[in-house]
Motif scaffolding. Sequence first.
Motif, PDB file in Angstrom:
ATOM      1  N   ASP A 127     -45.680  82.813  26.120  1.00  0.00           N
ATOM      2  CA  ASP A 127     -46.232  81.584  26.685  1.00  0.00           C
ATOM      3  C   ASP A 127     -46.800  80.667  25.605  1.00  0.00           C
ATOM      4  O   ASP A 127     -46.682  79.447  25.690  1.00  0.00           O
ATOM      5  N   ILE A 128     -47.383  81.237  24.544  1.00  0.00           N
ATOM      6  CA  ILE A 128     -47.905  80.417  23.449  1.00  0.00           C
ATOM      7  C   ILE A 128     -46.754  79.870  22.605  1.00  0.00           C
ATOM      8  O   ILE A 128     -46.789  78.727  22.144  1.00  0.00           O
ATOM      9  N   ALA A 129     -45.713  80.683  22.405  1.00  0.00           N
ATOM     10  CA  ALA A 129     -44.525  80.195  21.706  1.00  0.00           C
ATOM     11  C   ALA A 129     -43.907  79.024  22.467  1.00  0.00           C
ATOM     12  O   ALA A 129     -43.492  78.020  21.867  1.00  0.00           O
ATOM     13  N   LEU A 130     -43.863  79.126  23.787  1.00  0.00           N
ATOM     14  CA  LEU A 130     -43.332  78.047  24.622  1.00  0.00           C
ATOM     15  C   LEU A 130     -44.189  76.802  24.507  1.00  0.00           C
ATOM     16  O   LEU A 130     -43.672  75.687  24.364  1.00  0.00           O
ATOM     17  N   ALA A 131     -45.502  76.965  24.532  1.00  0.00           N
ATOM     18  CA  ALA A 131     -46.400  75.817  24.391  1.00  0.00           C
ATOM     19  C   ALA A 131     -46.192  75.133  23.043  1.00  0.00           C
ATOM     20  O   ALA A 131     -46.195  73.904  22.944  1.00  0.00           O
ATOM     21  N   GLY A 132     -45.988  75.932  21.993  1.00  0.00           N
ATOM     22  CA  GLY A 132     -45.817  75.378  20.665  1.00  0.00           C
ATOM     23  C   GLY A 132     -44.612  74.476  20.520  1.00  0.00           C
ATOM     24  O   GLY A 132     -44.650  73.482  19.780  1.00  0.00           O
ATOM     25  N   VAL A 152     -45.494  84.222  36.339  1.00  0.00           N
ATOM     26  CA  VAL A 152     -45.139  85.242  37.327  1.00  0.00           C
ATOM     27  C   VAL A 152     -44.263  86.336  36.722  1.00  0.00           C
ATOM     28  O   VAL A 152     -44.451  87.516  36.986  1.00  0.00           O
ATOM     29  N   LEU A 153     -43.286  85.939  35.900  1.00  0.00           N
ATOM     30  CA  LEU A 153     -42.337  86.894  35.338  1.00  0.00           C
ATOM     31  C   LEU A 153     -43.009  87.820  34.325  1.00  0.00           C
ATOM     32  O   LEU A 153     -43.792  87.360  33.494  1.00  0.00           O
ATOM     33  N   PRO A 154     -42.693  89.115  34.349  1.00  0.00           N
ATOM     34  CA  PRO A 154     -43.172  90.024  33.304  1.00  0.00           C
ATOM     35  C   PRO A 154     -42.614  89.609  31.947  1.00  0.00           C
ATOM     36  O   PRO A 154     -41.538  88.997  31.863  1.00  0.00           O
ATOM     37  N   GLN A 155     -43.338  89.948  30.873  1.00  0.00           N
ATOM     38  CA  GLN A 155     -42.935  89.504  29.542  1.00  0.00           C
ATOM     39  C   GLN A 155     -41.555  90.014  29.151  1.00  0.00           C
ATOM     40  O   GLN A 155     -40.768  89.287  28.545  1.00  0.00           O
ATOM     41  N   ASP A 156     -41.217  91.262  29.506  1.00  0.00           N
ATOM     42  CA  ASP A 156     -39.914  91.780  29.115  1.00  0.00           C
ATOM     43  C   ASP A 156     -38.785  91.036  29.814  1.00  0.00           C
ATOM     44  O   ASP A 156     -37.747  90.726  29.203  1.00  0.00           O
ATOM     45  N   ILE A 157     -38.975  90.704  31.089  1.00  0.00           N
ATOM     46  CA  ILE A 157     -37.955  89.957  31.828  1.00  0.00           C
ATOM     47  C   ILE A 157     -37.782  88.563  31.234  1.00  0.00           C
ATOM     48  O   ILE A 157     -36.664  88.056  31.076  1.00  0.00           O
ATOM     49  N   MET A 158     -38.905  87.933  30.875  1.00  0.00           N
ATOM     50  CA  MET A 158     -38.842  86.594  30.298  1.00  0.00           C
ATOM     51  C   MET A 158     -38.082  86.603  28.973  1.00  0.00           C
ATOM     52  O   MET A 158     -37.247  85.730  28.712  1.00  0.00           O
ATOM     53  N   LEU A 159     -38.348  87.601  28.130  1.00  0.00           N
ATOM     54  CA  LEU A 159     -37.644  87.696  26.851  1.00  0.00           C
ATOM     55  C   LEU A 159     -36.139  87.875  27.054  1.00  0.00           C
ATOM     56  O   LEU A 159     -35.329  87.267  26.343  1.00  0.00           O
ATOM     57  N   PHE A 192     -38.561  77.816  32.427  1.00  0.00           N
ATOM     58  CA  PHE A 192     -39.431  78.929  32.058  1.00  0.00           C
ATOM     59  C   PHE A 192     -39.300  79.334  30.600  1.00  0.00           C
ATOM     60  O   PHE A 192     -40.090  80.122  30.097  1.00  0.00           O
ATOM     61  N   SER A 193     -38.302  78.778  29.892  1.00  0.00           N
ATOM     62  CA  SER A 193     -38.126  79.173  28.499  1.00  0.00           C
ATOM     63  C   SER A 193     -38.241  78.020  27.512  1.00  0.00           C
ATOM     64  O   SER A 193     -38.419  78.243  26.319  1.00  0.00           O
ATOM     65  N   GLY A 194     -38.128  76.770  28.003  1.00  0.00           N
ATOM     66  CA  GLY A 194     -38.111  75.627  27.102  1.00  0.00           C
ATOM     67  C   GLY A 194     -36.756  75.422  26.453  1.00  0.00           C
ATOM     68  O   GLY A 194     -36.587  74.575  25.572  1.00  0.00           O
ATOM     69  N   ILE A 195     -35.752  76.180  26.876  1.00  0.00           N
ATOM     70  CA  ILE A 195     -34.415  76.136  26.275  1.00  0.00           C
ATOM     71  C   ILE A 195     -33.405  75.675  27.316  1.00  0.00           C
ATOM     72  O   ILE A 195     -33.114  76.398  28.264  1.00  0.00           O
ATOM     73  N   LEU A 232     -34.369  88.706  20.681  1.00  0.00           N
ATOM     74  CA  LEU A 232     -35.138  88.534  21.903  1.00  0.00           C
ATOM     75  C   LEU A 232     -34.701  89.558  22.960  1.00  0.00           C
ATOM     76  O   LEU A 232     -35.544  90.137  23.676  1.00  0.00           O
ATOM     77  N   LEU A 233     -33.406  89.780  23.063  1.00  0.00           N
ATOM     78  CA  LEU A 233     -32.909  90.800  24.003  1.00  0.00           C
ATOM     79  C   LEU A 233     -33.425  92.186  23.628  1.00  0.00           C
ATOM     80  O   LEU A 233     -33.822  92.971  24.491  1.00  0.00           O
ATOM     81  N   ARG A 234     -33.403  92.492  22.331  1.00  0.00           N
ATOM     82  CA  ARG A 234     -33.908  93.796  21.860  1.00  0.00           C
ATOM     83  C   ARG A 234     -35.367  93.964  22.233  1.00  0.00           C
ATOM     84  O   ARG A 234     -35.771  95.019  22.759  1.00  0.00           O
ATOM     85  N   ARG A 235     -36.169  92.942  22.002  1.00  0.00           N
ATOM     86  CA  ARG A 235     -37.591  93.026  22.320  1.00  0.00           C
ATOM     87  C   ARG A 235     -37.809  93.188  23.819  1.00  0.00           C
ATOM     88  O   ARG A 235     -38.687  93.940  24.251  1.00  0.00           O
ATOM     89  N   GLY A 236     -37.001  92.456  24.603  1.00  0.00           N
ATOM     90  CA  GLY A 236     -37.144  92.561  26.045  1.00  0.00           C
ATOM     91  C   GLY A 236     -36.764  93.931  26.571  1.00  0.00           C
ATOM     92  O   GLY A 236     -37.443  94.494  27.445  1.00  0.00           O
ATOM     93  N   LEU A 237     -35.707  94.498  26.018  1.00  0.00           N
ATOM     94  CA  LEU A 237     -35.221  95.803  26.478  1.00  0.00           C
ATOM     95  C   LEU A 237     -36.110  96.954  25.999  1.00  0.00           C
ATOM     96  O   LEU A 237     -36.168  98.002  26.637  1.00  0.00           O
ATOM     97  N   MET A 238     -36.792  96.747  24.868  1.00  0.00           N
ATOM     98  CA  MET A 238     -37.627  97.813  24.315  1.00  0.00           C
ATOM     99  C   MET A 238     -39.112  97.592  24.586  1.00  0.00           C
ATOM    100  O   MET A 238     -39.945  98.342  24.102  1.00  0.00           O
ATOM    101  N   TYR A 239     -39.447  96.550  25.347  1.00  0.00           N
ATOM    102  CA  TYR A 239     -40.854  96.208  25.588  1.00  0.00           C
ATOM    103  C   TYR A 239     -41.591  97.327  26.314  1.00  0.00           C
ATOM    104  O   TYR A 239     -41.088  97.844  27.298  1.00  0.00           O
TER     105      TYR A 239
END
Length: 262
Positions: free
Chosen positions: A56-61, A109-116, A159-162, A255-262
């Motif tokens: 969320d802070i990365a998105l704000a940035g 609302v979304l969990p961090q791993d799902i968002m990543l 939800f991602s800024g992308i 990002l996928l790796r981080r989400g899957l291994m969160y």
Amino acid sequence: MSDNSIVMLFLPAELISVHLLAAFAIAALAGAVKGMVGFAMPMILVSGLSLFLPPDIALAGLILPTLVTNGMQALRQGGQAAWQSMKRFRIFLLIGLVFLLASAQLVRVLPQDIMLILIGAPITLFAVLQLFGIAIPISRATPRVEAIVAAFAGFIGGFSGIWGPPTVAYLTALGTEKREQMRVQGVIYGLGAVALLVAHIGSGVMRADTAPFSLLLIPPAIFGMWIGGRLQDRINQVTFRRATLVVLLVAGANLLRRGLMY
């Protein structure tokens, strides 16, 4: 009072001096890539900043640097040209705006791993398709196809800024002329960035302790964009774009790796 203590007064607690320097470098890199090919700033920013900051802070940035640089890109050939591009792609802009505003509320609302995963998946897919030369076979811009692509781009962007990958793929599939494509991207992303700012003021992502961080990333992003623009005339754009896609592929896969291994 130490430098870190001063930083803590105005910025998210996750940020320390070394992280700020890293954020400035990432913003400059993102600006340089955008100056070369007209897109990818949000992807590089959110991928890079997420290495050491919460999503969320990365998105704000990324919100304010994206807003400013897209405005510069959209108005490069003047206001009249930008207005004509807005009229031509009005369906895309309207549908994308609606879905962007709706999905922005998912950040809390979304969990961090799902968002990543949801951020990394479209980046990775887009990069792979482009690197293998796979294009979407669209001969003309029908309202239905434009609305579908816009809905997907807006949903991802909220939800991602992308929202760049589906937009770039769509414009490329239409065979849009290079200068117009750069301008249209600036218009679409610029209006999307305005909507993103408004949406995330409402969602709480853009708030008193994250706005200064986003403001600080504007100068390095503009500087990077200036460098990218200068390099655009000197370096083979096809080769550079391919290298950029490789970087985006690595970023998306991370990002996928981080989400899957969160």
